[in-house]
Design a protein around this motif. Structure first.
Motif, mmCIF file in Angstrom:
data_model
loop_
_atom_site.group_PDB
_atom_site.id
_atom_site.type_symbol
_atom_site.label_atom_id
_atom_site.label_comp_id
_atom_site.label_asym_id
_atom_site.label_seq_id
_atom_site.Cartn_x
_atom_site.Cartn_y
_atom_site.Cartn_z
ATOM 1 N N MET A 1 0.820 -1.201 0.000
ATOM 2 C CA MET A 1 0.000 0.000 0.000
ATOM 3 C C MET A 1 0.860 1.259 0.000
ATOM 4 S SD MET A 1 -2.711 1.724 0.221
ATOM 5 C CE MET A 1 -3.191 3.300 0.782
ATOM 6 N N LEU A 2 1.842 1.322 0.915
ATOM 7 C CA LEU A 2 2.684 2.519 0.975
ATOM 8 C C LEU A 2 3.452 2.733 -0.317
ATOM 9 C CD1 LEU A 2 4.180 2.447 4.574
ATOM 10 C CD2 LEU A 2 2.571 4.079 3.635
ATOM 11 N N LYS A 3 4.025 1.657 -0.840
ATOM 12 C CA LYS A 3 4.823 1.787 -2.051
ATOM 13 C C LYS A 3 3.983 2.320 -3.205
ATOM 14 C CE LYS A 3 8.512 -0.378 -4.486
ATOM 15 N NZ LYS A 3 9.611 -1.249 -4.240
ATOM 16 N N ARG A 4 2.767 1.764 -3.362
ATOM 17 C CA ARG A 4 1.878 2.244 -4.428
ATOM 18 C C ARG A 4 1.516 3.703 -4.221
ATOM 19 N NH1 ARG A 4 -2.924 -1.801 -4.643
ATOM 20 N NH2 ARG A 4 -2.581 -1.291 -2.504
ATOM 21 N N ALA A 5 1.232 4.076 -2.979
ATOM 22 C CA ALA A 5 0.847 5.455 -2.690
ATOM 23 C C ALA A 5 1.983 6.413 -3.012
ATOM 24 C CB ALA A 5 0.434 5.591 -1.225
ATOM 25 N N PHE A 6 3.216 6.060 -2.650
ATOM 26 C CA PHE A 6 4.333 6.945 -2.925
ATOM 27 C C PHE A 6 4.652 7.013 -4.413
ATOM 28 C CE2 PHE A 6 5.294 6.519 1.630
ATOM 29 C CZ PHE A 6 5.266 7.862 1.919
ATOM 30 N N MET A 7 4.461 5.913 -5.116
ATOM 31 C CA MET A 7 4.652 5.958 -6.565
ATOM 32 C C MET A 7 3.640 6.914 -7.175
ATOM 33 S SD MET A 7 5.517 2.002 -7.478
ATOM 34 C CE MET A 7 5.643 2.298 -9.227
ATOM 35 N N ASN A 44 8.259 8.447 10.844
ATOM 36 C CA ASN A 44 9.558 7.934 10.435
ATOM 37 C C ASN A 44 9.664 8.113 8.934
ATOM 38 O OD1 ASN A 44 10.243 7.174 12.983
ATOM 39 N ND2 ASN A 44 9.856 5.002 12.676
ATOM 40 N N LYS A 45 10.889 8.051 8.415
ATOM 41 C CA LYS A 45 11.078 8.203 6.974
ATOM 42 C C LYS A 45 10.376 7.051 6.261
ATOM 43 C CE LYS A 45 15.074 9.646 5.412
ATOM 44 N NZ LYS A 45 16.440 9.684 4.885
ATOM 45 N N LEU A 46 9.563 7.402 5.273
ATOM 46 C CA LEU A 46 8.799 6.419 4.517
ATOM 47 C C LEU A 46 9.350 6.317 3.107
ATOM 48 C CD1 LEU A 46 5.338 7.747 5.687
ATOM 49 C CD2 LEU A 46 6.526 5.752 6.581
ATOM 50 N N GLU A 47 9.486 5.097 2.634
ATOM 51 C CA GLU A 47 10.011 4.843 1.289
ATOM 52 C C GLU A 47 11.376 5.495 1.076
ATOM 53 O OE1 GLU A 47 8.696 2.878 -1.301
ATOM 54 O OE2 GLU A 47 7.533 2.186 0.399
ATOM 55 N N TYR A 50 10.318 10.223 2.292
ATOM 56 C CA TYR A 50 9.180 11.049 2.695
ATOM 57 C C TYR A 50 8.984 11.059 4.204
ATOM 58 C CZ TYR A 50 7.833 10.545 -2.191
ATOM 59 O OH TYR A 50 7.823 10.547 -3.555
ATOM 60 N N TYR A 51 8.548 12.206 4.702
ATOM 61 C CA TYR A 51 8.091 12.336 6.079
ATOM 62 C C TYR A 51 6.704 12.969 6.028
ATOM 63 C CZ TYR A 51 12.921 11.811 7.711
ATOM 64 O OH TYR A 51 14.181 11.347 7.976
ATOM 65 N N LEU A 52 5.821 12.522 6.893
ATOM 66 C CA LEU A 52 4.525 13.168 7.057
ATOM 67 C C LEU A 52 4.550 13.932 8.369
ATOM 68 C CD1 LEU A 52 2.088 10.277 6.080
ATOM 69 C CD2 LEU A 52 2.857 12.176 4.666
ATOM 70 N N ILE A 53 3.828 15.034 8.421
ATOM 71 C CA ILE A 53 3.752 15.848 9.629
ATOM 72 C C ILE A 53 2.282 15.992 9.976
ATOM 73 C CG2 ILE A 53 4.228 18.120 10.615
ATOM 74 C CD1 ILE A 53 6.510 18.211 8.401
ATOM 75 N N LYS A 54 1.952 15.685 11.229
ATOM 76 C CA LYS A 54 0.557 15.839 11.625
ATOM 77 C C LYS A 54 0.468 16.640 12.910
ATOM 78 C CE LYS A 54 -0.324 11.641 14.329
ATOM 79 N NZ LYS A 54 -1.171 10.469 14.480
ATOM 80 N N SER A 55 -0.653 17.312 13.040
ATOM 81 C CA SER A 55 -0.985 18.027 14.255
ATOM 82 C C SER A 55 -2.300 17.438 14.732
ATOM 83 C CB SER A 55 -1.129 19.515 13.967
ATOM 84 O OG SER A 55 -1.481 20.212 15.143
ATOM 85 N N VAL A 63 7.197 16.125 3.730
ATOM 86 C CA VAL A 63 8.547 16.478 3.295
ATOM 87 C C VAL A 63 9.013 15.432 2.290
ATOM 88 C CG1 VAL A 63 10.943 16.806 4.022
ATOM 89 C CG2 VAL A 63 9.077 17.558 5.503
ATOM 90 N N ASP A 64 9.539 15.926 1.183
ATOM 91 C CA ASP A 64 10.179 15.059 0.195
ATOM 92 C C ASP A 64 11.665 15.374 0.269
ATOM 93 O OD1 ASP A 64 11.292 13.853 -2.044
ATOM 94 O OD2 ASP A 64 9.618 14.355 -3.351
ATOM 95 N N GLU A 65 12.418 14.513 0.957
ATOM 96 C CA GLU A 65 13.846 14.769 1.161
ATOM 97 C C GLU A 65 14.634 14.749 -0.139
ATOM 98 O OE1 GLU A 65 15.853 12.364 4.055
ATOM 99 O OE2 GLU A 65 15.881 14.084 5.375
ATOM 100 N N GLU A 66 14.242 13.892 -1.063
ATOM 101 C CA GLU A 66 14.977 13.783 -2.316
ATOM 102 C C GLU A 66 14.906 15.088 -3.109
ATOM 103 O OE1 GLU A 66 14.176 11.128 -6.119
ATOM 104 O OE2 GLU A 66 14.911 9.934 -4.418
ATOM 105 N N GLN A 67 13.721 15.691 -3.139
ATOM 106 C CA GLN A 67 13.560 16.963 -3.862
ATOM 107 C C GLN A 67 13.826 18.169 -2.965
ATOM 108 O OE1 GLN A 67 9.848 17.289 -5.932
ATOM 109 N NE2 GLN A 67 10.055 15.278 -6.868
#
Length: 105
Positions: A1-7, A44-47, A50-55, A63-67
Motif C-alpha cells: 500500500m505505501l509503495k503504491r501510494a508513494f509511486m 519515520n522516513k517512509l520509502e 518522505y516524512y509526514l507531519i501531523k498536528s 517532506v520530500d527529502e529527495e527533492q
C-alpha cells in the motif's frame, strides 16, 4: 500500500490528490514521533525519502527529502502554524518550504 501510494505521489500533478494520499497514509502502519512535547508529530522516513507531519489527527505537511521540499497544507490555527514553522526550522531547514493554500485544493 505505501509503495503504491508513494509511486502515485511522484506522478501527482493535482495537489488535492497529494493531500488525499497523505491523509490516507496516516491510517496505515506509520510510526509517529512527538515533536518537542507538542501535539505535532513527524513520521519515520517512509520509502526512504518522505516524512509526514501531523498536528493532532490531521496531516498538515509532507517532506520530500529527495527533492528537498517541505509542503505545508492549508491554513491552520496559530499554534499549529507555529509548530510547523518550528519543525521546518529545526528538522528540515535545508528544504524549500512550499505553502499550499486552500484555493489550490
Amino acid at each position: 500500500m505505501l509503495k503504491r501510494a508513494f509511486m502515485k505521489i511522484k506522478e501527482v500533478i493535482n495537489m488535492n490528490e497529494m493531500i488525499k494520499i497523505a491523509n490516507k497514509l496516516k491510517y496505515d502502519v506509520v510510526k509517529w514521533n512527538r515533536f518537542n512535547y507538542t501535539n505535532a508529530y513527524i513520521s519515520n522516513k517512509l520509502e526512504g525519502r518522505y516524512y509526514l507531519i501531523k498536528s493532532y489527527y490531521t496531516i498538515v505537511g509532507m517532506v520530500d527529502e529527495e527533492q528537498k521540499k517541505f509542503f505545508e497544507f492549508g491554513k491552520y490555527s496559530p499554534t499549529t502554524s507555529k509548530q510547523i514553522t518550528q519543525i521546518n526550522r529545526d528538522r528540515f531547514g535545508y528544504c524549500e518550504r512550499i505553502f499550499i493554500n486552500e484555493t489550490n485544493w
